[in-house]
Write a protein that holds these residues in place. Structure first.
Motif, mmCIF file in Angstrom:
data_model
loop_
_atom_site.group_PDB
_atom_site.id
_atom_site.type_symbol
_atom_site.label_atom_id
_atom_site.label_comp_id
_atom_site.label_asym_id
_atom_site.label_seq_id
_atom_site.Cartn_x
_atom_site.Cartn_y
_atom_site.Cartn_z
ATOM 1 N N LEU A 61 48.147 42.322 39.546
ATOM 2 C CA LEU A 61 48.498 42.277 40.966
ATOM 3 C C LEU A 61 47.959 41.049 41.681
ATOM 4 O O LEU A 61 47.935 40.996 42.905
ATOM 5 C CB LEU A 61 47.982 43.551 41.664
ATOM 6 C CG LEU A 61 48.606 44.851 41.168
ATOM 7 C CD1 LEU A 61 47.961 46.044 41.855
ATOM 8 C CD2 LEU A 61 50.108 44.851 41.375
ATOM 9 N N ARG A 62 47.562 40.037 40.927
ATOM 10 C CA ARG A 62 47.096 38.801 41.550
ATOM 11 C C ARG A 62 48.273 38.087 42.208
ATOM 12 O O ARG A 62 49.406 38.200 41.742
ATOM 13 C CB ARG A 62 46.456 37.876 40.508
ATOM 14 C CG ARG A 62 45.173 38.452 39.920
ATOM 15 C CD ARG A 62 44.637 37.572 38.840
ATOM 16 N NE ARG A 62 45.572 37.594 37.705
ATOM 17 C CZ ARG A 62 45.498 36.770 36.665
ATOM 18 N NH1 ARG A 62 44.563 35.853 36.604
ATOM 19 N NH2 ARG A 62 46.363 36.860 35.683
ATOM 20 N N PRO A 63 48.012 37.369 43.299
ATOM 21 C CA PRO A 63 49.091 36.616 43.947
ATOM 22 C C PRO A 63 49.790 35.694 42.946
ATOM 23 O O PRO A 63 49.145 35.015 42.157
ATOM 24 C CB PRO A 63 48.366 35.807 45.022
ATOM 25 C CG PRO A 63 47.126 36.593 45.310
ATOM 26 C CD PRO A 63 46.735 37.214 43.991
ATOM 27 N N GLY A 64 51.110 35.727 42.955
ATOM 28 C CA GLY A 64 51.885 34.876 42.065
ATOM 29 C C GLY A 64 52.158 35.454 40.686
ATOM 30 O O GLY A 64 52.885 34.863 39.901
ATOM 31 N N SER A 65 51.583 36.599 40.373
ATOM 32 C CA SER A 65 51.800 37.182 39.044
ATOM 33 C C SER A 65 53.194 37.800 38.945
ATOM 34 O O SER A 65 53.805 38.168 39.953
ATOM 35 C CB SER A 65 50.749 38.250 38.741
ATOM 36 O OG SER A 65 50.980 39.384 39.547
#
Length: 129
Positions: A61-65
């Motif tokens: 759920l990291r930004p850009g994943s």
């Protein structure tokens, strides 16, 4: 022996994370150990983990994943059916115990350790004592 720990979020901080890492590191001396985090919200873990332990995440759920905005990510799960809402809440999300049972249904493991913070009388595992 292959040993896998399933934890909600190994990338966070807390006593459960510290305990899982300590036990994993002790067992890794003689066994192949991995920690499987259901969620990943950070690039690195808060606690250091020995390189001999494999760490992997099921949902990034990291930004850009790719998982963050994947098609179907906002739809109900096909693996964990929606549980009936308890009388005191309007949520239709499955209880932690129900989700845990569904995740382990297809495994061949002989020992599963589960931590639960509060009673869940409606779960297939019964109430917490």
């Amino acid at each position: 022996m292959k040993i896998s720990f399933l934890i909600n979020n190994i990338y966070g901080i807390g006593g459960t994370n510290r305990a899982v890492i300590n036990l994993a590191e002790a067992l890794a001396v003689r066994h192949d150990v991995e920690i499987v985090s259901v969620f990943r919200r950070a690039t690195t873990t808060k606690f250091e983990i020995a390189p001999r332990i494999t760490v992997r995440a099921l949902v990034d759920l990291r930004p850009g994943s790719a998982d963050r905005g994947a098609a179907g990510s906002d739809e109900p799960s096909e693996v964990v059916p929606a549980a009936p809402a308890p009388a005191s809440t309007s949520s239709s999300r499955p209880t932690p115990a129900t989700a845990h049972c569904a995740l382990l249904a297809g495994t061949d493991g002989r020992l599963h350790v589960r931590r639960q913070l509060s009673p869940d009388a409606g779960s297939p595992l019964g109430p917490w004592r």
